[in-house]
Design a protein around this motif. Structure first.
Motif, PDB file in Angstrom:
ATOM      1  N   HIS A   1     -20.926  30.682  31.868  1.00 58.35           N
ATOM      2  CA  HIS A   1     -20.321  31.998  31.686  1.00 58.35           C
ATOM      3  C   HIS A   1     -19.450  32.366  32.876  1.00 58.35           C
ATOM      4  O   HIS A   1     -18.362  32.948  32.706  1.00 58.35           O
ATOM      5  CB  HIS A   1     -21.418  33.047  31.495  1.00 58.35           C
ATOM      6  N   HIS A   2     -19.909  32.043  34.077  1.00 61.74           N
ATOM      7  CA  HIS A   2     -19.180  32.415  35.288  1.00 61.74           C
ATOM      8  C   HIS A   2     -18.120  31.393  35.677  1.00 61.74           C
ATOM      9  O   HIS A   2     -17.447  31.556  36.708  1.00 61.74           O
ATOM     10  CB  HIS A   2     -20.163  32.598  36.446  1.00 61.74           C
ATOM     11  N   GLY A   3     -17.968  30.351  34.875  1.00 65.91           N
ATOM     12  CA  GLY A   3     -16.930  29.364  35.154  1.00 65.91           C
ATOM     13  C   GLY A   3     -17.284  28.380  36.245  1.00 65.91           C
ATOM     14  O   GLY A   3     -16.384  27.776  36.856  1.00 65.91           O
ATOM     15  N   LEU A   4     -18.563  28.197  36.517  1.00 61.64           N
ATOM     16  CA  LEU A   4     -19.008  27.231  37.519  1.00 61.64           C
ATOM     17  C   LEU A   4     -19.304  25.900  36.836  1.00 61.64           C
ATOM     18  O   LEU A   4     -20.107  25.840  35.910  1.00 61.64           O
ATOM     19  CB  LEU A   4     -20.276  27.728  38.228  1.00 61.64           C
ATOM     20  N   LYS A   5     -18.675  24.847  37.298  1.00 58.54           N
ATOM     21  CA  LYS A   5     -18.922  23.536  36.724  1.00 58.54           C
ATOM     22  C   LYS A   5     -20.167  22.931  37.371  1.00 58.54           C
ATOM     23  O   LYS A   5     -20.103  22.240  38.377  1.00 58.54           O
ATOM     24  CB  LYS A   5     -17.718  22.618  36.912  1.00 58.54           C
ATOM     25  N   VAL A   6     -21.312  23.228  36.773  1.00 57.41           N
ATOM     26  CA  VAL A   6     -22.599  22.698  37.227  1.00 57.41           C
ATOM     27  C   VAL A   6     -23.161  21.892  36.057  1.00 57.41           C
ATOM     28  O   VAL A   6     -23.508  22.454  35.017  1.00 57.41           O
ATOM     29  CB  VAL A   6     -23.566  23.828  37.633  1.00 57.41           C
ATOM     30  N   GLU A   7     -23.228  20.586  36.221  1.00 58.05           N
ATOM     31  CA  GLU A   7     -23.588  19.705  35.114  1.00 58.05           C
ATOM     32  C   GLU A   7     -24.958  19.058  35.263  1.00 58.05           C
ATOM     33  O   GLU A   7     -25.527  18.586  34.280  1.00 58.05           O
ATOM     34  CB  GLU A   7     -22.538  18.594  34.966  1.00 58.05           C
ATOM     35  N   ARG A   8     -25.489  19.042  36.474  1.00 58.14           N
ATOM     36  CA  ARG A   8     -26.744  18.337  36.709  1.00 58.14           C
ATOM     37  C   ARG A   8     -27.818  19.309  37.204  1.00 58.14           C
ATOM     38  O   ARG A   8     -27.517  20.274  37.904  1.00 58.14           O
ATOM     39  CB  ARG A   8     -26.559  17.201  37.708  1.00 58.14           C
ATOM     40  N   GLY A   9     -29.048  19.025  36.846  1.00 55.04           N
ATOM     41  CA  GLY A   9     -30.141  19.886  37.281  1.00 55.04           C
ATOM     42  C   GLY A   9     -31.474  19.176  37.202  1.00 55.04           C
ATOM     43  O   GLY A   9     -31.671  18.279  36.371  1.00 55.04           O
ATOM     44  N   VAL A  10     -32.379  19.588  38.092  1.00 52.49           N
ATOM     45  CA  VAL A  10     -33.759  19.109  38.096  1.00 52.49           C
ATOM     46  C   VAL A  10     -34.652  20.341  38.043  1.00 52.49           C
ATOM     47  O   VAL A  10     -34.592  21.197  38.938  1.00 52.49           O
ATOM     48  CB  VAL A  10     -34.064  18.280  39.362  1.00 52.49           C
ATOM     49  N   PHE A  11     -35.471  20.452  36.986  1.00 49.31           N
ATOM     50  CA  PHE A  11     -36.346  21.603  36.802  1.00 49.31           C
ATOM     51  C   PHE A  11     -37.785  21.105  36.740  1.00 49.31           C
ATOM     52  O   PHE A  11     -38.118  20.233  35.934  1.00 49.31           O
ATOM     53  CB  PHE A  11     -35.976  22.363  35.525  1.00 49.31           C
ATOM     54  N   THR A  12     -38.653  21.638  37.599  1.00 50.10           N
ATOM     55  CA  THR A  12     -39.969  21.031  37.815  1.00 50.10           C
ATOM     56  C   THR A  12     -41.153  21.899  37.393  1.00 50.10           C
ATOM     57  O   THR A  12     -42.304  21.523  37.624  1.00 50.10           O
ATOM     58  CB  THR A  12     -40.141  20.689  39.311  1.00 50.10           C
TER      59      THR A  12
ATOM     60  N   ASN B   1     -37.992  26.239  38.356  1.00 54.16           N
ATOM     61  CA  ASN B   1     -37.970  26.743  36.994  1.00 54.16           C
ATOM     62  C   ASN B   1     -38.423  25.671  36.010  1.00 54.16           C
ATOM     63  O   ASN B   1     -38.346  24.475  36.292  1.00 54.16           O
ATOM     64  CB  ASN B   1     -36.550  27.176  36.609  1.00 54.16           C
ATOM     65  N   ASP B   2     -38.866  26.117  34.858  1.00 51.48           N
ATOM     66  CA  ASP B   2     -39.194  25.187  33.787  1.00 51.48           C
ATOM     67  C   ASP B   2     -37.908  24.804  33.050  1.00 51.48           C
ATOM     68  O   ASP B   2     -36.894  25.498  33.161  1.00 51.48           O
ATOM     69  CB  ASP B   2     -40.176  25.844  32.811  1.00 51.48           C
ATOM     70  N   PRO B   3     -37.929  23.694  32.303  1.00 49.15           N
ATOM     71  CA  PRO B   3     -36.714  23.270  31.589  1.00 49.15           C
ATOM     72  C   PRO B   3     -36.188  24.312  30.611  1.00 49.15           C
ATOM     73  O   PRO B   3     -34.966  24.429  30.441  1.00 49.15           O
ATOM     74  CB  PRO B   3     -37.166  22.000  30.865  1.00 49.15           C
ATOM     75  N   VAL B   4     -37.079  25.079  29.959  1.00 48.29           N
ATOM     76  CA  VAL B   4     -36.619  26.102  29.020  1.00 48.29           C
ATOM     77  C   VAL B   4     -35.827  27.179  29.753  1.00 48.29           C
ATOM     78  O   VAL B   4     -34.738  27.581  29.331  1.00 48.29           O
ATOM     79  CB  VAL B   4     -37.812  26.718  28.259  1.00 48.29           C
ATOM     80  N   SER B   5     -36.361  27.655  30.879  1.00 46.23           N
ATOM     81  CA  SER B   5     -35.637  28.657  31.666  1.00 46.23           C
ATOM     82  C   SER B   5     -34.339  28.085  32.216  1.00 46.23           C
ATOM     83  O   SER B   5     -33.375  28.823  32.462  1.00 46.23           O
ATOM     84  CB  SER B   5     -36.514  29.161  32.810  1.00 46.23           C
TER      85      SER B   5
END
Length: 306
Positions: A93-104, A79-83
């Motif tokens: 929203h779903h209560g998932l603690k996801v703090e890090r991401g790499v979007f290419t 995905n792109d950073p905007v998406s």
């Protein structure tokens, strides 16, 4: 002191694996990424529905406590950073603690798995999964049509794995495909005392085993199953191989070629991993399924990404 992911179970997951973005992906494949980006922005306030990997991720995060973070989930996506904004908002929203991401934005993201020390990569992209496996990371292509079964065992994470080319190497599978069943049985009987080399998912099973041992006081548990087409006498080498690794599985199913789907329905996995498409299609009727694009059955795909 710098932040580190050392000592954690790190799961890298793509946007389409964690959330149901198949409708948006169809637009991407039939038009271009700009139309896709515009649609994602239009739906920024509309949380994406859970995808195939969602139940597994939701349960794994329950191993985290305020004083001890044992599991890290990282978005690794084309995905792109905007998406990516919508992805993070959906997780929140779903209560998932996801703090890090790499979007290419369309570039292969698997090259970041090494920096993350990833123990597992789940994606809907064949090439990314194949490349990750070729570089030594347990990885699987999710089946979007898989049913979800997490509610059946809310306090257990149930992981089922095929044997040859998944948990073990494809050494024996090569004998079977080149010389037939009788040769395979003779080979496994004569090598029953020799452990099979590890397959791509042996490190994941080991990591899950260590996670369970380190968190035995928590109410959430991990239950594992070996689900293989092997039958006696070829079962012995599989069991002895696990013993040599000091790894225990809770259940073992030696099916001798029977369809795996009905047995997996009884087990109700949060995820099942297999290297053969036919088994994955059967398993997808029983629970979340990942196609492990490794071994002789997938050589044509592996050659494409090398």
């Amino acid at each position: 002191m710098p932040v580190s992911l050392d000592g954690k179970l790190v799961v890298a997951v793509s946007s389409r694996a964690l959330f149901d973005l198949e409708e948006e992906n169809q637009l991407f494949e039939t038009t271009d990424d700009r139309a896709y980006m515009e649609l994602q922005m239009q739906r920024l306030e509309q949380p994406a529905k859970p995808g195939v990997a969602y139940p597994l991720i939701q349960k794994l995060l329950r191993f985290n406590e305020p004083e001890q973070q044992r599991v890290e989930v990282v978005m690794v996506s084309r995905n792109d950073p905007v998406s990516g904004l919508r992805v993070f908002r959906s997780a929140e929203h779903h209560g998932l603690k996801v703090e890090r991401g790499v979007f290419t934005r369309g570039a292969p993201p698997y090259k970041y798995l090494d920096s993350l020390n990833a123990n597992l990569f789940l994606s809907a992209n064949d090439d990314d999964v194949s490349a990750a496996l070729c570089t030594g990371f347990p990885a699987a292509r999710v089946f979007p049509q898989s049913i979800k079964t997490a509610e059946q065992h809310p306090d257990e994470i149930r992981i089922a794995l095929d044997g040859d080319a998944v948990l073990f190497s494809d050494e024996a599978e090569r004998v079977f495909q080149s010389s037939g069943l009788d040769a395979f049985v003779d080979h496994e009987r004569s090598h029953s005392q020799t452990p099979l080399p590890p397959g791509p998912f042996q490190p994941l099973l080991k990591a899950l085993h260590e996670l369970q041992q380190a968190s035995s006081h928590l109410p959430i548990r991990i239950r594992t199953a070996l689900v293989t087409a092997r039958s006696a006498p070829a079962h012995e080498r599989a069991i002895r191989t696990l013993m040599s690794w000091n790894i225990v599985v809770d259940e073992a199913m030696f099916l001798g070629g029977l369809e795996k789907g009905p047995f997996l329905k009884a087990f109700a996995p949060d995820f099942f991993f297999d290297d053969q498409t036919g088994h994955c299609e059967s398993a997808a009727t029983a629970g979340p399924t990942g196609h492990v694009l490794s071994g002789i059955s997938n050589e044509h795909r592996l050659k494409r990404v090398r």
